[in-house]
Design a protein around this motif. Structure first.
Motif: not given
Ligand code: MEV
Length: 437
Positions: A116, A174, A176
């Motif tokens: 992340q 984020q 990811k």
């Protein structure tokens, strides 16, 4: 005694570091210095020192072997590095038990790892999401060189997603990312890519006029040790009647039901679940350490997975259906057979060799099966004889070693405590008696 902080400690020579430690923290500096040096390994010390900072010596932990592990039809002897007595005995007895009942059946479900980039940005959320396809393209482009060789081996970046975290932390998003890292655990690979991602993202926002807000704060870029999609399954099963085993299991059905209840307790009660899972990790950590992998990562991941529905539960499950007892474990883990210590620690290399130099998927199956065996061994003892009987034998042996008993003293004391409760003071009393004190 040392009171003020020391600066430049890491730059001192090893001997100077040791001198500082022994002079400041021990009553017998010369004796401790000699003792520390006595634990140095003549051939390997520079390799071992190279693993960490400020090394002053070694902390030996025994390496044992649990034989007779039949996993998917193949027989293994398992290297286990562990300091706790009874763990290897329990694993060995469980492996032998299941050897005669079909062995362990294991499979890897998936191998995805996660990383992340966490960042704060006050700009237009919808715009960020609508632009993200283009951003992703640039992220992939800028990391092409880093991913090239992993891609050649069949791995690399699998998916890149933008996650809105702003409902939990103001302005926080984020990136990811999912990865496949082939035979390696992939920590360095993943972290290198993520750090490049954060630079690329920052540059993208700054250099594209479409974004009015240029101020983007990268909080951190790091892999996640929680890898629920890098997961392995291992199981054992047999007819309840086949569970009958010497003195300890006389009635297969009754044993199966009691065992099942014990696992159910660990499914529902976090107090029991923690101990139950600790038993699983007794086996898992020992193999993970012996093969030079990161046991903290594997533990952390397993415990998060155990609490994935909001309550901490046992990692293993059990069922009895149509007279068949089935016991299984699904556990996520990120490990490797290349990279890290796996090839640089001579004993890790030998452990992998003992296992037939498995690929990472095979190693995952081995590790999960050892965890399941360990768990079976512990719960089997708990619901039959109790664990103290086995523990106390080794405990007694450790006490005798501590008290420097010789072979004949050991024999006498072992015989004396065969049917008695072991305690340090009682052992010492009897030993003193034998020694005529
Ligand atoms: C001891 O190290 C592990 C056990 O407590 C596990 C268990 O209770 O299942 C025996």
């Amino acid at each position: 005694m040392h009171k003020n902080p020391i600066s430049g400690f890491s730059k001192l020579s090893k001997i100077r570091k040791m001198q500082w430690v022994v002079e400041n923290f021990f009553k017998d500096p010369d004796g401790v210095m000699n003792e520390l040096i006595s634990y140095w390994h003549p051939g390997l010390q520079s390799i071992l020192d190279g693993f960490i900072e400020n090394s002053i010596g070694n902390f030996p932990i025994p390496l044992g072997v649990a034989p007779n592990f039949k996993i998917n039809g193949k027989v293994y002897a398992i290297p286990m590095a562990i300091e706790e007595s009874s763990v290897i005995a329990a694993a060995s007895s469980a492996s032998k038990f299941w050897f005669d009942r079909g062995g362990f059946k294991a499979e890897v479900i998936d191998m995805k790892k996660i990383g992340q980039v966490h960042f704060k940005w006050k700009g237009d959320k919808e715009l960020l999401f609508s632009e993200f396809d283009k951003i992703e393209k640039k992220l992939r482009e800028d990391t092409k060189e880093i991913t090239a060789s992993m891609e050649e081996r069949g791995g690399g970046i699998h998916s890149v997603k933008l996650v809105d975290f702003t409902d939990k932390i103001e302005n926080l998003y984020q990136i990811k990312t999912e990865f496949y890292t082939c035979e390696s655990m992939g920590a360095n690979f993943i972290n290198t890519i993520l750090e490049q991602f954060s630079t690329t993202l920052k540059n993208y926002i700054v250099s594209h006029d479409i974004f009015a807000v240029k101020d983007i704060e990268i909080i951190m870029s790091i892999l996640s040790n929680y890898t629920p999609d890098s997961i392995v399954h291992s199981e054992v099963s047999c007819h309840v009647e086949e569970l009958i085993n010497g003195q300890s299991i006389k009635n297969g059905k009754l044993f199966a039901e009691k065992f099942h209840t014990a696992v159910e307790i660990a499914r529902k009660d976090p107090f029991r679940a923690t101990t139950h899972n600790k038993g699983i990790f007794n086996g898992i950590d020992a193999v993970i350490i012996a093969t030079g992998n990161d046991f903290r990562a594997v533990e952390a991941c397993g415990h998060t997975y155990a609490a994935r529905d909001g309550q901490y539960r046992s990692l293993s499950k059990c069922e009895i259906k149509n007279g068949i007892f089935r016991f299984w474990l699904d556990i996520p883990m990120a490990i490797g057979t290349v990279g890290g210590l796996t090839r640089t620690h001579p004993m890790a290399k030998r452990s992998l060799e003992m296992l037939g130099n498995p690929g990472v998927q095979e190693l995952m199956k081995i590790v999960a099966s050892v965890g399941l065996a360990q768990n079976f061994g512990a719960v089997k003892s708990l619901v039959t004889t109790g664990i103290q009987k086995g523990h106390m034998k080794l405990h007694l042996s450790n006490i005798l070693t501590y008290l420097e008993a010789d072979t004949s003293e050991k024999e006498k004391i072992m015989a004396y405590f065969k049917d008695k409760i072991v305690s340090f003071s009682e052992v010492k009393k009897i030993l003193d008696k034998i020694r005529g004190k």
